[in-house]
Design a protein around this motif. Structure first.
Motif, PDB file in Angstrom:
ATOM      1  N   VAL A   1       0.708  -1.187  -0.054  1.00 20.74           N
ATOM      2  CA  VAL A   1      -0.145   0.060   0.111  1.00 20.74           C
ATOM      3  C   VAL A   1       0.970   1.417   0.011  1.00 20.74           C
ATOM      4  N   GLN A   2       0.750   2.087  -0.949  1.00 21.61           N
ATOM      5  CA  GLN A   2       1.346   3.250  -1.106  1.00 21.61           C
ATOM      6  C   GLN A   2       0.648   4.459  -0.465  1.00 21.61           C
ATOM      7  N   GLY A   3       1.218   5.319   0.142  1.00 19.73           N
ATOM      8  CA  GLY A   3       0.269   6.570   0.701  1.00 19.73           C
ATOM      9  C   GLY A   3      -0.645   6.162   2.085  1.00 19.73           C
ATOM     10  N   ASP A   4      -1.653   7.006   2.208  1.00 18.24           N
ATOM     11  CA  ASP A   4      -2.453   6.955   3.521  1.00 18.24           C
ATOM     12  C   ASP A   4      -3.275   5.507   3.465  1.00 18.24           C
ATOM     13  N   LEU A   5      -3.271   5.133   4.588  1.00 17.59           N
ATOM     14  CA  LEU A   5      -4.188   3.819   4.832  1.00 17.59           C
ATOM     15  C   LEU A   5      -5.865   4.595   5.350  1.00 17.59           C
ATOM     16  N   PRO A   6      -6.873   3.776   5.238  1.00 15.87           N
ATOM     17  CA  PRO A   6      -8.039   4.279   5.771  1.00 15.87           C
ATOM     18  C   PRO A   6      -7.998   4.272   7.403  1.00 15.87           C
ATOM     19  N   GLU A   7      -8.529   5.243   7.974  1.00 16.96           N
ATOM     20  CA  GLU A   7      -8.488   5.244   9.566  1.00 16.96           C
ATOM     21  C   GLU A   7      -9.266   3.839   9.931  1.00 16.96           C
ATOM     22  N   LEU A   8      -8.620   3.515  11.220  1.00 15.96           N
ATOM     23  CA  LEU A   8      -9.147   2.090  11.688  1.00 15.96           C
ATOM     24  C   LEU A   8     -10.442   2.368  12.630  1.00 15.96           C
ATOM     25  N   GLU A   9     -11.179   1.417  12.707  1.00 15.41           N
ATOM     26  CA  GLU A   9     -12.270   1.535  13.764  1.00 15.41           C
ATOM     27  C   GLU A   9     -11.579   1.203  15.259  1.00 15.41           C
ATOM     28  N   ALA A  10     -12.212   1.614  16.133  1.00 10.15           N
ATOM     29  CA  ALA A  10     -11.801   1.461  17.491  1.00 10.15           C
ATOM     30  C   ALA A  10     -11.438  -0.180  17.662  1.00 10.15           C
ATOM     31  N   ASN A  11     -10.330  -0.212  18.435  1.00 10.65           N
ATOM     32  CA  ASN A  11      -9.900  -1.441  18.815  1.00 10.65           C
ATOM     33  C   ASN A  11      -9.585  -2.554  17.577  1.00 10.65           C
ATOM     34  N   LYS A  12      -9.310  -1.908  16.384  1.00 11.30           N
ATOM     35  CA  LYS A  12      -9.241  -2.815  15.384  1.00 11.30           C
ATOM     36  C   LYS A  12      -7.796  -2.507  14.721  1.00 11.30           C
ATOM     37  N   MET A  13      -7.479  -3.506  14.066  1.00 14.83           N
ATOM     38  CA  MET A  13      -6.047  -3.352  13.519  1.00 14.83           C
ATOM     39  C   MET A  13      -6.199  -3.733  11.822  1.00 14.83           C
ATOM     40  N   PHE A  14      -4.964  -3.248  11.142  1.00 12.71           N
ATOM     41  CA  PHE A  14      -5.141  -3.456   9.575  1.00 12.71           C
ATOM     42  C   PHE A  14      -5.165  -4.925   9.403  1.00 12.71           C
ATOM     43  N   LYS A  15      -6.025  -5.217   8.420  1.00 12.25           N
ATOM     44  CA  LYS A  15      -5.885  -6.729   8.154  1.00 12.25           C
ATOM     45  C   LYS A  15      -5.167  -6.809   7.154  1.00 12.25           C
TER      46      LYS A  15
END
Length: 583
Positions: free
Chosen positions: A390-404
């Motif tokens: 992934v280049q650039g910004d990733l979408p903001e994560l929901e609370a208590n969640k991590m990047f899949k």
């Protein structure tokens, strides 16, 4: 005049055989000749017989010759071990110091030259390698100024005095042998070369070039024959591009550091030989489980254990595919030429990142260390594919969640972030895990993750998984090989075709996942399939039988004495199988 010639120089390891060959072949390359070399050397630093054989041609060649035209000998052992290769009326140029004798039954001409005496007159016996080269160069009737230019380039860093004495050694030996023979040998006069610029390098250097072109900027490695030249090349090259090489304490450290480099987003590779790859297997499993791309070069040599460190073999094939415990996706590529060593290295990095798997580039000693001519490389063909990094910004994560990081996907490949990337945080572990990397022993999750990882191999697309030369719809023989055997098979086929034996040739370049669909129609149409490989257990043939079938058609030609195949060996074996020859 002749279109090709074979020349060999031999002596004790450490007395200048390698540098003699280097300058002799460099000068020939400057004239535009095609060259193919094979280096026979002992697994020790100094002592023991060594020889370098160079085949010289006006046309492209990719095999060592069956016989020998000129043998340059620093000692009697060289003559005793190699004279049987000399064709009738071949030539032995030998140092007169040891009173050389040609073995009984060998019909060759002997030219005793005071090689050591000429060198010692100039101040040191170290100049004898240039004297030996000058003598054989003169017999070929080639221009000395071209040879002297190669001498200047090789020794220029040592100052003009050293250069002048080396050139003087060349001149004196050349004059001596021309006076002895009354001039050059007419039957050894080579036709003029095309004069075109060519590379003259070993496969390891081509891999190093490919790594730089692919964007590799880090190489952790541990020295081992026959892979060390890749490391040595990149030690000089990578700093010029902001990269570095680290010599690690062992191969385990090398591969785990390479995995770490790739996890950090830097294209990283390591290289070793069979013993080193054995040590790397657990970590390769880690790369498979964590879906971290990594490129590993295995330069095959004689095994098992220390085995034959400096000799030819192709016995790591099954280990590279099945060596890791458990089941992971893995891509194994096998280049067969200098050009493929370059382009396949680039492709290996792209495949590793595209499918997020370990990619093993499987060469063999002859391809790795055999110096040969190559067309100039085309850097315009280089394409960099970093897959789903992934280049650039990733979408903001929901609370208590991590990047899949290990998100389930149709093709098994998930989005990939690098450390420090905002909203890219996730767990990384060698145990089974869920889509966010958290450890999980759920039976449902386990099956999903295994299917996801292994499913990647269904979609692997590789440039030319097999190389096909199939002029006959229904050949008498289909000859299959891999790695450095390709050129030798081609030369044998040329002889067989002249005898009316219809042959097709396939070089398998993608060893895992195996190219079943590409191979199947050619095996189906062939009357007999001959599989050529440098091992004792027919590993490539076993893969063909396992994946494609046709076991009843397959015949094996195996060689595992440490030497590469000669064209005559393949020709003779195939003649005995051919219905045309049997009639």
């Amino acid at each position: 005049m002749i279109s090709q010639l074979s020349w060999k120089i031999g002596g004790q390891q450490g007395e200048g055989v390698e540098s003699t060959d280097k300058i002799f072949s460099t000068a020939l390359n400057r004239l535009g000749y095609y060259l193919y070399g094979y280096r026979h050397f002992s697994s020790r630093i100094k002592g023991g017989h060594t020889n370098n054989k160079i085949r010289i041609s006006t046309k492209p060649i990719r095999a060592i010759s069956d016989d020998l035209d000129i043998l340059v000998a620093f000692d009697q052992e060289t003559i005793d071990l190699n004279a049987h290769e000399l064709r009738e009326n071949g030539v032995v140029v030998a140092d007169a110091k040891f009173n050389p004798v040609v073995p009984e039954g060998v019909k060759a001409r002997l030219f005793p030259v005071p090689i050591t005496a000429i060198a010692e007159e100039l101040g040191t016996s170290l100049f004898k390698n240039m004297a030996a080269s000058g003598a054989s160069w003169a017999l070929l009737g080639l221009p000395l100024e071209v040879f002297n230019k190669a001498v200047e380039e090789e020794f220029g860093r040592k100052g003009p005095a050293v250069v002048e004495k080396n050139i003087e050694a060349v001149r004196k030996a050349a004059e001596f042998i021309l006076e002895m023979n009354g001039g050059p040998l007419p039957e050894f006069q080579l036709e003029p070369a095309d004069g075109k610029q060519k590379l003259f390098i070993i496969g390891n250097d081509a891999i190093g070039l490919g790594a730089v072109a692919a964007g590799c900027r880090f190489m952790p490695a541990y020295p081992i024959t026959p892979a060390s030249e890749i490391m040595e090349y990149l030690i000089k090259a990578l700093p010029k591009f902001g990269g570095t090489v680290i010599q690690t304490e062992d191969e385990i450290a090398a591969v785990t550091m390479a995995i770490g480099g790739n996890y950090g987003g830097v294209r990283t590779m390591t290289a070793s030989a069979g013993p080193g790859l054995s040590l790397m297997m657990e970590a390769i499993g880690l790369a498979g489980m964590t879906e971290t791309p990594v490129v590993i070069v295995d330069t095959q040599r004689g095994g098992p254990s220390t085995g034959l460190p400096t000799k030819q073999e192709q016995s790591d094939l099954l280990a590279m595919i099945y060596g890791t415990h458990g089941e992971i996706p893995k891509i194994v590529l096998s280049p067969s030429t200098i050009e493929e060593c370059f382009y396949d290295t680039v492709e290996a990095f792209n495949l590793a990142e595209k499918y997020q798997v370990p990619v093993i580039l499987l060469t063999d000693l002859q391809l790795s260390l055999g110096k040969q001519s190559s067309e100039l490389l085309d850097y315009n063909k280089i394409v960099i594919d970093r897959g789903r990094l992934v280049q650039g910004d990733l979408p903001e994560l929901e609370a208590n969640k991590m990047f899949k990081r290990y998100e389930l996907s149709e093709d098994g490949v998930s989005p990939r972030s690098v450390p420090g990337q905002k909203y890219g945080i996730h767990h990384v572990t060698g145990v089974e895990h869920d889509q966010e990397g958290r450890p999980s022993e759920s039976a449902i999750n386990r099956k999903q993750m295994m299917d996801k990882r292994l499913g990647k191999l269904k979609n692997v697309k590789v440039t030319n998984p097999i190389l096909v030369d199939a002029p006959h719809a229904e050949p008498d023989l289909l000859i299959i090989g891999m790695g450095s055997t390709g050129g030798t098979i081609d030369e044998a086929r040329s002889r067989l075709d002249k005898q009316g034996i219809k042959t097709n040739h396939i070089t398998v370049r993608l060893l895992n996942p195996f190219p079943v669909e590409e191979l199947q129609p050619y095996l189906e149409k062939a009357k007999t399939v001959v599989v050529i490989e440098n091992n004792a257990t027919a590993q490539l043939a076993s893969l063909i039988k396992l994946n494609v079938g046709y076991a009843d058609k397959i015949k094996n030609l195996l060689k595992y004495n440490g030497n590469p195949f000669l064209p005559a060996e393949i020709t003779t074996f195939c003649q005995e199988l051919s219905p045309v020859w049997q009639r």
